[in-house]
Design a protein around this motif. Structure first.
Motif, short mmCIF file in Angstrom:
data_model
loop_
_atom_site.label_atom_id
_atom_site.label_comp_id
_atom_site.label_asym_id
_atom_site.label_seq_id
_atom_site.Cartn_x
_atom_site.Cartn_y
_atom_site.Cartn_z
N GLU A 1 0.75 -1.15 -0.12
CA GLU A 1 -0.19 -0.02 0.05
C GLU A 1 1.01 1.05 -0.26
OE1 GLU A 1 -4.11 -0.68 2.28
OE2 GLU A 1 -2.66 -1.20 3.44
N ASN A 2 0.11 2.42 -0.45
CA ASN A 2 0.90 3.69 -0.40
C ASN A 2 0.82 4.33 1.27
OD1 ASN A 2 2.20 6.01 -1.42
ND2 ASN A 2 0.32 6.79 -2.17
N GLU A 3 1.57 3.63 1.86
CA GLU A 3 1.57 3.95 3.43
C GLU A 3 3.09 4.27 3.85
OE1 GLU A 3 -2.48 1.87 4.96
OE2 GLU A 3 -0.37 0.99 5.35
N PRO A 4 3.43 4.94 4.81
CA PRO A 4 4.73 5.11 5.36
C PRO A 4 5.00 3.83 5.81
CG PRO A 4 3.26 6.58 6.60
CD PRO A 4 2.34 5.91 5.50
N ALA A 5 6.48 3.37 5.76
CA ALA A 5 7.11 2.24 6.39
C ALA A 5 7.96 2.70 7.74
CB ALA A 5 7.65 1.60 5.48
N PHE A 6 7.92 1.82 8.42
CA PHE A 6 8.60 1.91 9.80
C PHE A 6 9.42 0.24 9.94
CE2 PHE A 6 8.75 1.16 14.55
CZ PHE A 6 9.66 2.20 14.74
N LEU A 7 10.69 0.56 10.13
CA LEU A 7 11.27 -0.75 10.33
C LEU A 7 12.39 -0.95 11.46
CD1 LEU A 7 12.69 -3.30 8.95
CD2 LEU A 7 14.16 -1.83 7.55
N PHE A 8 12.31 -2.02 12.30
CA PHE A 8 13.24 -2.16 13.20
C PHE A 8 13.77 -3.59 13.28
CE2 PHE A 8 9.34 -1.94 15.33
CZ PHE A 8 9.57 -2.86 16.48
N GLU A 9 14.86 -3.71 13.67
CA GLU A 9 15.72 -5.03 13.72
C GLU A 9 16.23 -5.18 15.16
OE1 GLU A 9 18.49 -5.02 10.77
OE2 GLU A 9 20.18 -4.11 11.58
N CYS A 10 16.47 -6.49 15.45
CA CYS A 10 17.20 -6.97 16.54
C CYS A 10 18.03 -8.03 16.27
CB CYS A 10 15.98 -7.25 17.59
SG CYS A 10 14.85 -6.29 18.03
N GLN A 11 18.76 -8.07 17.32
CA GLN A 11 19.96 -9.54 17.32
C GLN A 11 20.92 -9.51 15.95
OE1 GLN A 11 17.74 -12.76 19.32
NE2 GLN A 11 19.62 -13.39 20.18
N LEU A 12 21.28 -8.13 15.50
CA LEU A 12 22.26 -8.38 14.42
C LEU A 12 23.57 -8.75 14.86
CD1 LEU A 12 22.56 -7.19 11.23
CD2 LEU A 12 23.37 -5.13 12.33
N HIS A 13 23.94 -8.69 16.27
CA HIS A 13 24.90 -9.19 17.01
C HIS A 13 24.26 -10.46 17.84
CE1 HIS A 13 27.45 -5.49 16.54
NE2 HIS A 13 27.84 -6.15 15.81
N ALA A 14 24.70 -11.55 17.54
CA ALA A 14 24.13 -12.71 18.13
C ALA A 14 23.97 -12.73 19.66
CB ALA A 14 24.81 -14.20 17.48
N ARG A 15 25.05 -12.42 20.35
CA ARG A 15 24.90 -12.59 21.72
C ARG A 15 24.09 -11.49 22.33
NH1 ARG A 15 31.08 -10.36 22.01
NH2 ARG A 15 30.88 -8.26 21.88
N GLU A 16 23.60 -10.57 21.93
CA GLU A 16 22.67 -9.42 22.36
C GLU A 16 21.27 -9.92 22.56
OE1 GLU A 16 23.76 -6.21 20.17
OE2 GLU A 16 25.97 -6.28 20.71
N VAL A 17 21.01 -10.93 23.43
CA VAL A 17 19.76 -11.71 23.56
C VAL A 17 18.40 -11.01 23.70
CG1 VAL A 17 20.89 -13.89 23.69
CG2 VAL A 17 20.20 -12.40 25.84
N MET A 18 18.84 -9.94 24.66
CA MET A 18 17.43 -9.26 25.14
C MET A 18 16.95 -8.38 23.99
SD MET A 18 15.66 -8.02 27.56
CE MET A 18 16.32 -8.47 29.11
N THR A 19 17.90 -7.75 22.81
CA THR A 19 17.19 -7.04 21.83
C THR A 19 15.95 -8.14 20.87
OG1 THR A 19 18.94 -7.90 20.27
CG2 THR A 19 19.54 -6.00 21.65
N GLY A 20 16.32 -9.50 20.78
CA GLY A 20 15.36 -10.24 20.23
C GLY A 20 14.01 -10.03 21.10
#
Length: 428
Positions: free
Chosen positions: A162-181
């Motif tokens: 759809e023609n709507e604004p997008a919002f993107l976020f990601e977690c655990q790009l560094h594997a050991r950072e488990v809280m982010t997931g």
């Protein structure tokens, strides 16, 4: 009757999947020789200092694995193996008041591993097929150790672009950072379970395309949960590893194309914790996330990391023209989101280089420079990359709802220029 799970393949990603440098499972050939080299478990060396930013920059640029730091609490933590301790002490000499060695705790099994996250996402999509879809970014067969990289798209009319604004976020790009997931997992659950009953959540889902990558390094995450609790990078072991390597993989947060190797702060050999890869966007994970960014062009982007209670923005090689504009949302986050002490206004905020260190090739830089996003990295927690689950899991994810919720609200209601870029010939 079992509900069908909506599982999509991003069309523009199809070509990227074929670019993986090694086939699924090929790492097994070098696994046994590599593990022989890891004879002693590393420790955290915590330096107590009144100038954590200066010491952190010094140690990181010297190639040490700086796992976290805190301006508020006055420390810098470094993951170190026995053969690195003398070099570490020499680099830090005269720049700290005291130090201590801390054991790296075993990751608590209550944190979400790769298979559990996959099962969770499938269950959410099955329960909410009209607003949630699992989107394959890299098929499992094209990953180094057979774990699919995927995103979750949440929006009304989820199967429609759809023609709507997008919002993107990601977690655990560094594997050991488990809280982010856990933060990404909670966001997926919160948005889908409250749609239709919570007016604000309903407005977000109805008026934006929300993209969440819960584990951006799935092979690495699986390796962490196999007992290698300190693992940071992906699992690309065909990059020249030998029996002398104790680290083998590419730091995905040094591998993105924009600003790749444009300033200090990256490793050049396969054994470096911040190895930036043989070329920009050399890794299948990086290629896929890069492609998603450039396709959906999010208005706001968050890359979750841990730890140290920082909110930073591009570029990791210096200030950008939009520095003051990027500061506005960071100030709002600082005064809206509580740190571990239960207070707002206690985050350390600023340009990445100013308050942390230079780190070229990061995902937030690429989201800003190549995809035009207002991009931020949020470093969670003050206690380590394996915070005590019972004490910190629920309170952390609940506090971060205020962070991603604020930026999601600005995606819909904040100042912006709206429109859509079309091909001049096809109007597509």
């Amino acid at each position: 009757m079992k509900k069908k799970v909506t599982k999509l393949l991003v069309p523009s990603m199809a070509a990227l999947i074929a670019l993986a440098a090694a086939g699924c499972g090929e790492n097994a050939e070098v696994e046994s020789s590599l593990e022989k080299a890891i004879t002693e478990r590393p420790v955290i060396v915590r330096f107590h200092t009144d100038s954590p930013s200066k010491l952190r920059k010094r140690l990181q640029l010297a190639g040490h694995d700086v796992s976290g730091s805190s301006k508020r609490l006055g420390f810098v933590d470094v993951v170190s193996r026995p053969d690195e301790l003398d070099s570490l002490a020499a680099r830090a000499k005269g720049r700290y008041e005291s130090f201590e060695r801390l054991a790296i705790p075993k990751v608590d099994a209550r944190y979400t591993d790769t298979q559990e996250m996959s099962d969770f996402v499938d269950s959410v999509v099955a329960a909410h097929p009209d607003i949630a879809a699992r989107v394959t970014l890299v098929d499992a067969s094209s990953m180094f150790e057979c774990h699919e990289l995927y995103a979750v798209k949440i929006s009304d009319n989820v199967s429609v672009d759809e023609n709507e604004p997008a919002f993107l976020f990601e977690c655990q790009l560094h594997a050991r950072e488990v809280m982010t997931g856990e933060v990404c997992k909670d966001a997926i659950d919160f948005l889908t379970s409250n749609y239709g009953t919570d007016p604000q959540v309903t407005s977000w889902v109805d008026n934006a395309e929300i993209w969440i990558i819960p584990q951006a390094n799935p092979d690495g995450v699986a390796y962490v949960f196999s007992g290698n609790d300190w693992w940071r990078t992906n699992r690309h072991k065909s990059c020249g590893c030998t029996e002398t390597c104790t680290v083998c993989g590419v730091d995905q947060n040094r591998n993105f194309e924009w600003n790749w190797r444009q300033c200090p702060g990256y490793g050049t050999s396969c054994g470096d914790e911040t190895y930036s890869g043989d070329s920009a966007a050399s890794e299948p994970e990086t290629q896929a996330i890069k492609g998603l960014m450039e396709r959906v062009r999010p208005l706001y982007y968050i890359d979750y990391h841990s730890y140290g209670e920082y909110i930073v923005w591009p570029s990791a090689c210096g200030r950008v023209d939009e520095h003051d504009l990027l500061r506005i949302a960071a100030e709002l986050l600082n005064h809206s989101v509580e740190t571990d002490d239960g207070q707002t206004g206690h985050w350390t905020i600023g340009n990445t280089v100013d308050v942390m260190y230079s780190a070229p090739g990061g995902s937030d830089d690429h989201a800003y420079g190549a995809a035009g996003a207002m991009a931020y990295t949020i470093e969670l927690n003050s206690t380590g990359f394996h915070p005590d689950y019972a004490q910190w899991r629920d309170v952390t994810v609940q506090r971060q709802r205020a962070a991603w919720g604020l930026l999601l609200d600005r995606t819909i209601n904040g100042p912006s220029i709206r429109g859509r870029v079309l091909d001049a010939d096809t109007l597509q």
